[in-house]
Write a protein that holds these residues in place. Structure first.
Motif, PDB file in Angstrom:
ATOM      1  N   SER A  40       0.845  -1.197   0.000  1.00  0.00           N
ATOM      2  CA  SER A  40       0.000   0.000   0.000  1.00  0.00           C
ATOM      3  C   SER A  40       0.873   1.236   0.000  1.00  0.00           C
ATOM      4  N   HIS A  46      -6.345   6.354  -2.032  1.00  0.00           N
ATOM      5  CA  HIS A  46      -7.029   5.125  -1.615  1.00  0.00           C
ATOM      6  C   HIS A  46      -6.175   3.920  -2.000  1.00  0.00           C
ATOM      7  N   CYS A  48      -7.243   0.243  -2.355  1.00  0.00           N
ATOM      8  CA  CYS A  48      -8.371  -0.690  -2.352  1.00  0.00           C
ATOM      9  C   CYS A  48      -7.874  -2.067  -2.775  1.00  0.00           C
ATOM     10  N   TRP A  49      -8.489  -3.106  -2.222  1.00  0.00           N
ATOM     11  CA  TRP A  49      -7.953  -4.448  -2.472  1.00  0.00           C
ATOM     12  C   TRP A  49      -9.029  -5.513  -2.381  1.00  0.00           C
ATOM     13  N   SER A  60     -11.843  -4.529   0.286  1.00  0.00           N
ATOM     14  CA  SER A  60     -11.962  -3.250   0.988  1.00  0.00           C
ATOM     15  C   SER A  60     -12.054  -2.106  -0.019  1.00  0.00           C
ATOM     16  N   ASP A  61     -12.961  -1.149   0.283  1.00  0.00           N
ATOM     17  CA  ASP A  61     -13.110   0.054  -0.538  1.00  0.00           C
ATOM     18  C   ASP A  61     -12.204   1.184  -0.050  1.00  0.00           C
ATOM     19  N   ASP A  62     -11.600   1.045   1.124  1.00  0.00           N
ATOM     20  CA  ASP A  62     -10.664   2.022   1.691  1.00  0.00           C
ATOM     21  C   ASP A  62     -11.126   3.472   1.506  1.00  0.00           C
ATOM     22  N   GLU A  64     -13.491   4.728  -0.442  1.00  0.00           N
ATOM     23  CA  GLU A  64     -14.301   5.016  -1.637  1.00  0.00           C
ATOM     24  C   GLU A  64     -15.757   4.658  -1.302  1.00  0.00           C
ATOM     25  N   ALA A  69     -15.125  -0.210  -5.270  1.00  0.00           N
ATOM     26  CA  ALA A  69     -13.706  -0.526  -5.464  1.00  0.00           C
ATOM     27  C   ALA A  69     -13.389  -1.990  -5.149  1.00  0.00           C
ATOM     28  N   GLY A  70     -13.534  -2.385  -3.885  1.00  0.00           N
ATOM     29  CA  GLY A  70     -13.166  -3.742  -3.482  1.00  0.00           C
ATOM     30  C   GLY A  70     -13.955  -4.820  -4.206  1.00  0.00           C
ATOM     31  N   TYR A 107     -11.683   0.717 -11.022  1.00  0.00           N
ATOM     32  CA  TYR A 107     -11.039  -0.260 -10.134  1.00  0.00           C
ATOM     33  C   TYR A 107     -11.116  -1.676 -10.713  1.00  0.00           C
TER      34      TYR A 107
END
Length: 196
Positions: A40, A46, A48-49, A60-62, A64, A69-70, A107
């Motif tokens: 990261s 962001h 995201c993952w 995870s959208d971290d 967003e 995203a995620g 994403y």
């Protein structure tokens, strides 16, 4: 189903925002979380993952908007039929809002592009077998097992009458291996599923 041969990266710009993607093979949740933490970017807006290992997955959208995203990253993993993988997409905001649909496309598209470019290996389903072999058949069976494609000999446990071979064989080839051993030993040896 496929696994990544090694890490893969890609980068692209979408409406002035920069998206950097890295994907890597992982064996378990701890490895996935470590990969995400190590890769990261602290200066990214962001990180995201998503990761998938068998039937387990997380994303995870971290920061967003939820689901933009995620989840699209996870859908890209599933769409590319990749298993045992973690994908991280880092975004540096460029000043132009993309909207929820645009974020999901950015994403998901970034993850899909990275996975498309990655070198992949097919996942081969394996079966664990125990093969008891009498001393009288040992030399012949060992010689023929060495030529059997895709076979992995884990260990040999010697007994009073011979040896028990603990094998991993591709599921599709298990019946052929069992038949070969029966023929070589005139039916004296039959493989069974390994319970260990």
């Amino acid at each position: 189903m496929f696994k990544l041969k090694g890490p893969a990266t890609s980068e692209r710009e979408i409406r002035k925002s920069r998206f950097a993607t890295i994907a890597a093979p992982v064996d378990d949740e701890a490895a996935a979380r470590a990969f995400i933490a190590e890769n990261s970017f602290a200066d990214a807006t962001h990180n995201c993952w998503a990761w998938r290992i068998g039937t387990e997955y997380r994303f995870s959208d971290d920061g967003e908007p939820g689901g933009t995203a995620g989840k699209p990253i996870l859908q890209a993993i599933e769409g590319q039929e990749v298993d045992c993988v973690a994908v991280l997409v880092s975004r540096w905001f460029g000043g132009v809002k993309l909207g929820t649909g645009g974020l999901a496309r950015a994403y998901g598209g970034s993850a899909a592009e990275c996975l498309r470019l990655a070198e992949k290996l097919p996942v081969v389903a394996m079966t664990a077998l125990v093969l008891p072999v009498a001393f009288s058949d040992l030399a012949l069976v060992v010689a023929r097992l060495q030529a059997f494609k895709g076979l992995v000999v884990g260990r040999r446990d010697f007994t009073e009458t011979g040896a028990d071979f603990h094998l991993q064989v591709p599921e599709v080839d298990a019946p052929a291996l069992e038949e070969l051993v029966r023929e070589l030993t005139n039916g004296r040896s039959n493989a069974r599923f390994d319970e260990d």
